[in-house]
Design a protein around this motif. Structure first.
Motif, PDB file in Angstrom:
ATOM      1  N   ASP A   1       0.857  -1.190   0.000  1.00  0.00           N
ATOM      2  CA  ASP A   1       0.000   0.000   0.000  1.00  0.00           C
ATOM      3  C   ASP A   1       0.895   1.242   0.000  1.00  0.00           C
ATOM      4  O   ASP A   1       1.097   1.892   1.010  1.00  0.00           O
ATOM      5  N   ARG A   2       1.430   1.554  -1.173  1.00  0.00           N
ATOM      6  CA  ARG A   2       2.486   2.558  -1.251  1.00  0.00           C
ATOM      7  C   ARG A   2       2.057   3.955  -0.841  1.00  0.00           C
ATOM      8  O   ARG A   2       2.833   4.733  -0.310  1.00  0.00           O
ATOM      9  N   ASP A   3       0.805   4.304  -1.142  1.00  0.00           N
ATOM     10  CA  ASP A   3       0.374   5.650  -0.782  1.00  0.00           C
ATOM     11  C   ASP A   3      -0.305   5.673   0.590  1.00  0.00           C
ATOM     12  O   ASP A   3      -0.855   6.688   1.009  1.00  0.00           O
ATOM     13  N   SER A   4      -0.242   4.537   1.312  1.00  0.00           N
ATOM     14  CA  SER A   4      -0.749   4.440   2.684  1.00  0.00           C
ATOM     15  C   SER A   4      -2.177   4.931   2.861  1.00  0.00           C
ATOM     16  O   SER A   4      -2.497   5.563   3.860  1.00  0.00           O
ATOM     17  N   ASP A   5      -3.050   4.629   1.874  1.00  0.00           N
ATOM     18  CA  ASP A   5      -4.443   5.054   2.042  1.00  0.00           C
ATOM     19  C   ASP A   5      -5.305   3.919   2.615  1.00  0.00           C
ATOM     20  O   ASP A   5      -6.532   4.034   2.688  1.00  0.00           O
ATOM     21  N   GLY A   6      -4.654   2.826   3.013  1.00  0.00           N
ATOM     22  CA  GLY A   6      -5.382   1.745   3.658  1.00  0.00           C
ATOM     23  C   GLY A   6      -5.987   0.732   2.690  1.00  0.00           C
ATOM     24  O   GLY A   6      -6.682  -0.197   3.105  1.00  0.00           O
ATOM     25  N   GLU A   7      -5.735   0.908   1.392  1.00  0.00           N
ATOM     26  CA  GLU A   7      -6.245  -0.011   0.382  1.00  0.00           C
ATOM     27  C   GLU A   7      -5.134  -0.288  -0.638  1.00  0.00           C
ATOM     28  O   GLU A   7      -4.347   0.607  -0.952  1.00  0.00           O
ATOM     29  N   ILE A   8      -5.095  -1.520  -1.132  1.00  0.00           N
ATOM     30  CA  ILE A   8      -4.188  -1.793  -2.242  1.00  0.00           C
ATOM     31  C   ILE A   8      -4.984  -1.596  -3.528  1.00  0.00           C
ATOM     32  O   ILE A   8      -5.930  -2.340  -3.809  1.00  0.00           O
ATOM     33  N   SER A   9      -4.602  -0.561  -4.263  1.00  0.00           N
ATOM     34  CA  SER A   9      -5.323  -0.242  -5.495  1.00  0.00           C
ATOM     35  C   SER A   9      -4.903  -1.215  -6.588  1.00  0.00           C
ATOM     36  O   SER A   9      -3.936  -1.970  -6.443  1.00  0.00           O
ATOM     37  N   ARG A  10      -5.640  -1.173  -7.681  1.00  0.00           N
ATOM     38  CA  ARG A  10      -5.329  -2.007  -8.819  1.00  0.00           C
ATOM     39  C   ARG A  10      -3.891  -1.745  -9.294  1.00  0.00           C
ATOM     40  O   ARG A  10      -3.125  -2.663  -9.550  1.00  0.00           O
ATOM     41  N   ALA A  11      -3.524  -0.480  -9.366  1.00  0.00           N
ATOM     42  CA  ALA A  11      -2.175  -0.113  -9.818  1.00  0.00           C
ATOM     43  C   ALA A  11      -1.115  -0.619  -8.842  1.00  0.00           C
ATOM     44  O   ALA A  11      -0.063  -1.119  -9.254  1.00  0.00           O
ATOM     45  N   GLU A  12      -1.404  -0.516  -7.553  1.00  0.00           N
ATOM     46  CA  GLU A  12      -0.428  -0.987  -6.560  1.00  0.00           C
ATOM     47  C   GLU A  12      -0.262  -2.509  -6.633  1.00  0.00           C
ATOM     48  O   GLU A  12       0.834  -3.043  -6.483  1.00  0.00           O
ATOM     49  N   PHE A  13      -1.380  -3.203  -6.880  1.00  0.00           N
ATOM     50  CA  PHE A  13      -1.349  -4.657  -6.985  1.00  0.00           C
ATOM     51  C   PHE A  13      -0.539  -5.087  -8.211  1.00  0.00           C
ATOM     52  O   PHE A  13       0.312  -5.976  -8.137  1.00  0.00           O
ATOM     53  N   HIS A  14      -0.796  -4.418  -9.329  1.00  0.00           N
ATOM     54  CA  HIS A  14      -0.048  -4.723 -10.554  1.00  0.00           C
ATOM     55  C   HIS A  14       1.435  -4.439 -10.373  1.00  0.00           C
ATOM     56  O   HIS A  14       2.288  -5.220 -10.785  1.00  0.00           O
ATOM     57  N   GLN A  15       1.720  -3.308  -9.754  1.00  0.00           N
ATOM     58  CA  GLN A  15       3.121  -2.935  -9.559  1.00  0.00           C
ATOM     59  C   GLN A  15       3.834  -3.990  -8.717  1.00  0.00           C
ATOM     60  O   GLN A  15       4.979  -4.352  -8.986  1.00  0.00           O
ATOM     61  N   ALA A  16       3.141  -4.499  -7.698  1.00  0.00           N
ATOM     62  CA  ALA A  16       3.718  -5.524  -6.834  1.00  0.00           C
ATOM     63  C   ALA A  16       4.061  -6.777  -7.631  1.00  0.00           C
ATOM     64  O   ALA A  16       5.141  -7.339  -7.503  1.00  0.00           O
ATOM     65  N   LEU A  17       3.108  -7.176  -8.487  1.00  0.00           N
ATOM     66  CA  LEU A  17       3.329  -8.372  -9.294  1.00  0.00           C
ATOM     67  C   LEU A  17       4.500  -8.204 -10.248  1.00  0.00           C
ATOM     68  O   LEU A  17       5.346  -9.084 -10.376  1.00  0.00           O
ATOM     69  N   PHE A  18       4.545  -7.057 -10.913  1.00  0.00           N
ATOM     70  CA  PHE A  18       5.635  -6.820 -11.848  1.00  0.00           C
ATOM     71  C   PHE A  18       6.971  -6.811 -11.122  1.00  0.00           C
ATOM     72  O   PHE A  18       7.929  -7.417 -11.582  1.00  0.00           O
ATOM     73  N   GLU A  19       7.000  -6.168  -9.982  1.00  0.00           N
ATOM     74  CA  GLU A  19       8.258  -6.139  -9.235  1.00  0.00           C
ATOM     75  C   GLU A  19       8.660  -7.522  -8.774  1.00  0.00           C
ATOM     76  O   GLU A  19       9.824  -7.886  -8.787  1.00  0.00           O
ATOM     77  N   TYR A  20       7.645  -8.289  -8.373  1.00  0.00           N
ATOM     78  CA  TYR A  20       7.967  -9.627  -7.880  1.00  0.00           C
ATOM     79  C   TYR A  20       8.701 -10.412  -8.956  1.00  0.00           C
ATOM     80  O   TYR A  20       9.714 -11.055  -8.705  1.00  0.00           O
ATOM     81  N   TYR A  21       8.180 -10.361 -10.165  1.00  0.00           N
ATOM     82  CA  TYR A  21       8.765 -11.172 -11.225  1.00  0.00           C
ATOM     83  C   TYR A  21       9.930 -10.517 -11.947  1.00  0.00           C
ATOM     84  O   TYR A  21      10.775 -11.188 -12.497  1.00  0.00           O
ATOM     85  N   LEU A  22       9.949  -9.200 -11.972  1.00  0.00           N
ATOM     86  CA  LEU A  22      10.908  -8.541 -12.852  1.00  0.00           C
ATOM     87  C   LEU A  22      12.004  -7.767 -12.140  1.00  0.00           C
ATOM     88  O   LEU A  22      13.048  -7.497 -12.729  1.00  0.00           O
ATOM     89  N   SER A  23      11.801  -7.400 -10.893  1.00  0.00           N
ATOM     90  CA  SER A  23      12.759  -6.507 -10.268  1.00  0.00           C
ATOM     91  C   SER A  23      13.945  -7.253  -9.662  1.00  0.00           C
ATOM     92  O   SER A  23      13.797  -8.309  -9.054  1.00  0.00           O
ATOM     93  N   ALA A  24      15.122  -6.672  -9.841  1.00  0.00           N
ATOM     94  CA  ALA A  24      16.326  -7.223  -9.238  1.00  0.00           C
ATOM     95  C   ALA A  24      16.675  -6.451  -7.961  1.00  0.00           C
ATOM     96  O   ALA A  24      17.692  -6.694  -7.342  1.00  0.00           O
TER      97      ALA A  24
END
Ligand SMILES: [Ca+2]
Ligand SMILES: [Ca+2]
Ligand SMILES: [Ca+2]
Length: 184
Positions: A144-167
């Motif tokens: 929850d990067r913007d700390s608004d208490g919800e994981i938005s669609r964009a935050e969820f996608h970003q998490a997935l991409f980072e999980y698989y792609l980020s070093a």
């Protein structure tokens, strides 16, 4: 070029996918994974169920097409890591495999349909997918990067991409499946 961290993450995914623990991924394992995920959706929620099933089938087909030994329909760990790096994380493949699963998963978890995940909605994923729940609070906080208490669609996608792609070892997305130090 796959980094050690990515190898570690792909190894973790391999172990998770190998549902019967025999050291190989087969169609049977993939179907079990798809069942685990689709069970998160409401009985009547065909849309998200089929997105997830389709994603897993696409993923399996990518593995099959790229495997070296065409005589056998099973994938070992080293080959899985090689194909993840060379084929699955390429944008168009990633979208039809992982992207479909993520869209379906998000829709299935979002019970109140507001387009984002509350902590309660998010934590269900841990319970149902067999991810150790001990770290879910910490993971939620990081995703929850913007700390608004919800994981938005964009935050969820970003998490997935980072999980698989980020070093980057500090990428919040690494927390998607729990803390990296429990990944063996
Ligand atoms: Ca197996
Ligand atoms: Ca929601
Ligand atoms: Ca947020």
């Amino acid at each position: 070029m796959t980094t050690d961290l990515q190898v570690k993450k792909f190894s973790y995914v391999f172990k998770w996918f190998d549902q019967n623990g025999d050291g190989w991924i087969t169609q049977d394992d993939i179907e079990k994974m798809a069942k685990l995920f689709t069970a998160l959706a409401d009985e009547a929620d065909q849309k998200n169920k089929s997105a997830m099933s389709q994603g897993f089938m696409n993923w399996w087909n990518l593995l099959l097409e790229a495997r070296e030994d065409k005589a056998s329909e099973k994938i070992g760990k080293q080959e899985f890591i090689r194909i993840m790096d060379a084929v699955v994380i390429a944008p168009k493949n990633f979208e039809i495999a992982v992207g479909n699963i993520v869209e379906g998963l998000l829709g299935a978890l979002d019970r109140d349909g507001n387009g984002s995940l509350s902590k309660e909605e998010y934590v269900r994923m841990y319970d149902e997918l067999g991810i150790p729940p001990t770290t879910s609070t910490e993971a939620f906080r990081r995703l929850d990067r913007d700390s608004d208490g919800e994981i938005s669609r964009a935050e969820f996608h970003q998490a997935l991409f980072e999980y698989y792609l980020s070093a980057d070892p500090n990428a919040p997305g690494n927390w998607l499946l729990g803390p990296m130090d429990v990944l063996k």
